[in-house]
Design a protein around this motif. Structure first.
Motif, PDB file in Angstrom:
ATOM      1  N   PRO A 166       0.822  -1.217   0.000  1.00 45.39           N
ATOM      2  CA  PRO A 166       0.000   0.000   0.000  1.00 45.39           C
ATOM      3  C   PRO A 166       0.855   1.267   0.000  1.00 45.39           C
ATOM      4  O   PRO A 166       1.970   1.288   0.520  1.00 45.39           O
ATOM      5  N   GLU A 167       0.316   2.316  -0.608  1.00 46.19           N
ATOM      6  CA  GLU A 167       0.983   3.609  -0.601  1.00 46.19           C
ATOM      7  C   GLU A 167       0.970   4.180   0.813  1.00 46.19           C
ATOM      8  O   GLU A 167       0.072   3.906   1.603  1.00 46.19           O
ATOM      9  N   PRO A 171       1.660   8.335 -11.965  1.00 41.61           N
ATOM     10  CA  PRO A 171       0.907   9.233 -11.085  1.00 41.61           C
ATOM     11  C   PRO A 171       0.472   8.521  -9.803  1.00 41.61           C
ATOM     12  O   PRO A 171       0.185   7.321  -9.813  1.00 41.61           O
ATOM     13  N   VAL A 172       0.442   9.264  -8.716  1.00 43.34           N
ATOM     14  CA  VAL A 172       0.006   8.687  -7.437  1.00 43.34           C
ATOM     15  C   VAL A 172      -1.443   8.206  -7.573  1.00 43.34           C
ATOM     16  O   VAL A 172      -2.306   8.964  -8.010  1.00 43.34           O
ATOM     17  N   PRO A 173      -1.698   6.923  -7.253  1.00 43.48           N
ATOM     18  CA  PRO A 173      -3.068   6.399  -7.437  1.00 43.48           C
ATOM     19  C   PRO A 173      -4.061   7.031  -6.466  1.00 43.48           C
ATOM     20  O   PRO A 173      -3.704   7.450  -5.364  1.00 43.48           O
ATOM     21  N   LYS A 174      -5.301   7.098  -6.913  1.00 41.53           N
ATOM     22  CA  LYS A 174      -6.363   7.613  -6.060  1.00 41.53           C
ATOM     23  C   LYS A 174      -6.843   6.523  -5.110  1.00 41.53           C
ATOM     24  O   LYS A 174      -6.466   5.368  -5.207  1.00 41.53           O
ATOM     25  N   GLN A 175      -7.680   6.914  -4.173  1.00 39.23           N
ATOM     26  CA  GLN A 175      -8.201   5.977  -3.191  1.00 39.23           C
ATOM     27  C   GLN A 175      -8.916   4.817  -3.890  1.00 39.23           C
ATOM     28  O   GLN A 175      -9.769   5.018  -4.746  1.00 39.23           O
ATOM     29  N   GLY A 176      -8.535   3.594  -3.543  1.00 39.75           N
ATOM     30  CA  GLY A 176      -9.158   2.408  -4.122  1.00 39.75           C
ATOM     31  C   GLY A 176      -8.430   1.858  -5.323  1.00 39.75           C
ATOM     32  O   GLY A 176      -8.721   0.745  -5.762  1.00 39.75           O
ATOM     33  N   GLN A 177      -7.497   2.624  -5.874  1.00 42.65           N
ATOM     34  CA  GLN A 177      -6.737   2.137  -7.013  1.00 42.65           C
ATOM     35  C   GLN A 177      -5.526   1.320  -6.545  1.00 42.65           C
ATOM     36  O   GLN A 177      -5.108   1.405  -5.395  1.00 42.65           O
ATOM     37  N   ARG A 178      -4.978   0.527  -7.473  1.00 45.29           N
ATOM     38  CA  ARG A 178      -3.831  -0.313  -7.138  1.00 45.29           C
ATOM     39  C   ARG A 178      -2.609   0.549  -6.814  1.00 45.29           C
ATOM     40  O   ARG A 178      -2.333   1.535  -7.496  1.00 45.29           O
ATOM     41  N   PRO A 179      -1.868   0.170  -5.773  1.00 46.99           N
ATOM     42  CA  PRO A 179      -0.651   0.927  -5.456  1.00 46.99           C
ATOM     43  C   PRO A 179       0.415   0.719  -6.518  1.00 46.99           C
ATOM     44  O   PRO A 179       0.424  -0.288  -7.226  1.00 46.99           O
TER      45      PRO A 179
END
Length: 209
Positions: A54-55, A90-98
């Motif tokens: 996880p990020e 790009p930094v993934p949004k909430q719920g997207q794959r890290p």
């Protein structure tokens, strides 16, 4: 007419010279490309790619990654990591794959040990998450290895057939004591379809119910 003939002859000679030069430069370009590919592959020899972490703050620091690998693979000591970073996306949004973590280990022995265990375990649960660890191939090598996926999937269902991919992208198939190596997926597919599959099918029909 004489001037025109001489001009055409000179043009024809120039074209032939250009053809030879283009051919020579093409061979040189292929050679340089292969050398660059080899150098890039060698520079990634101690790299691994970690998927599923996880990020978060310091989630990809060398200390965090070393502790994660030590716990995931039950290592006696935390591996020495030269550097680690997230893939440049790009930094993934909430719920997207890290994003994938790319880590360079200082010692190749540690890298080989981790990749060997990762290949056996496939998906590893650690710190409440499931991660996967893979070698860090170049885009060209990854594409070449992925081209054999269909053949490998077919071989998994055939009894007595053993196979593996040697670096960078050479498929080795062993069947009835005979080993074959393939760089071309189409040739490998033809060999499996014509040589192994019919024999395996006859074996299945002969097995008692």
């Amino acid at each position: 007419m004489g001037d025109a003939e001489r001009s055409l002859t000179a043009c024809s000679d120039d074209i032939e010279t250009l053809k030879r030069e283009v051919k020579r430069l093409g061979v040189l370009a292929d050679s340089l490309q292969n050398k660059c590919e080899d150098l890039e592959s060698r520079s990634r020899r101690n790299n691994i790619r970690i998927v599923g972490v996880p990020e978060g703050p310091n989630s990809c620091s060398t200390t965090s990654v070393a502790d994660l690998l030590q716990e995931a693979f039950n290592l006696a000591d935390a591996p020495l990591i030269d550097r680690s970073h997230r893939s440049p996306q790009p930094v993934p949004k909430q719920g997207q794959r890290p994003r994938t973590i790319v880590a360079r280990l200082h010692y190749y022995k540690d890298c080989a040990t981790i990749l060997s265990q990762a290949k056996e375990k496939q998906r590893i649960k650690v710190k409440g998450v499931t991660i996967s660890v893979y070698p860090d191939y170049t885009a060209q090598v990854a594409k070449a290895r992925a081209a054999f996926n269909g053949v490998r999937q077919q071989l998994r269902g055939l009894e007595g057939a053993r196979f593996g991919i040697a670096h960078p992208a050479r498929l080795r198939i062993t069947y009835n004591g005979t080993e074959k190596s393939f760089l071309n997926p189409e040739e490998a597919q033809a060999y499996v379809t014509q040589t192994i599959t019919p024999h395996a099918a006859r074996t299945d029909r002969q097995m008692p119910s």
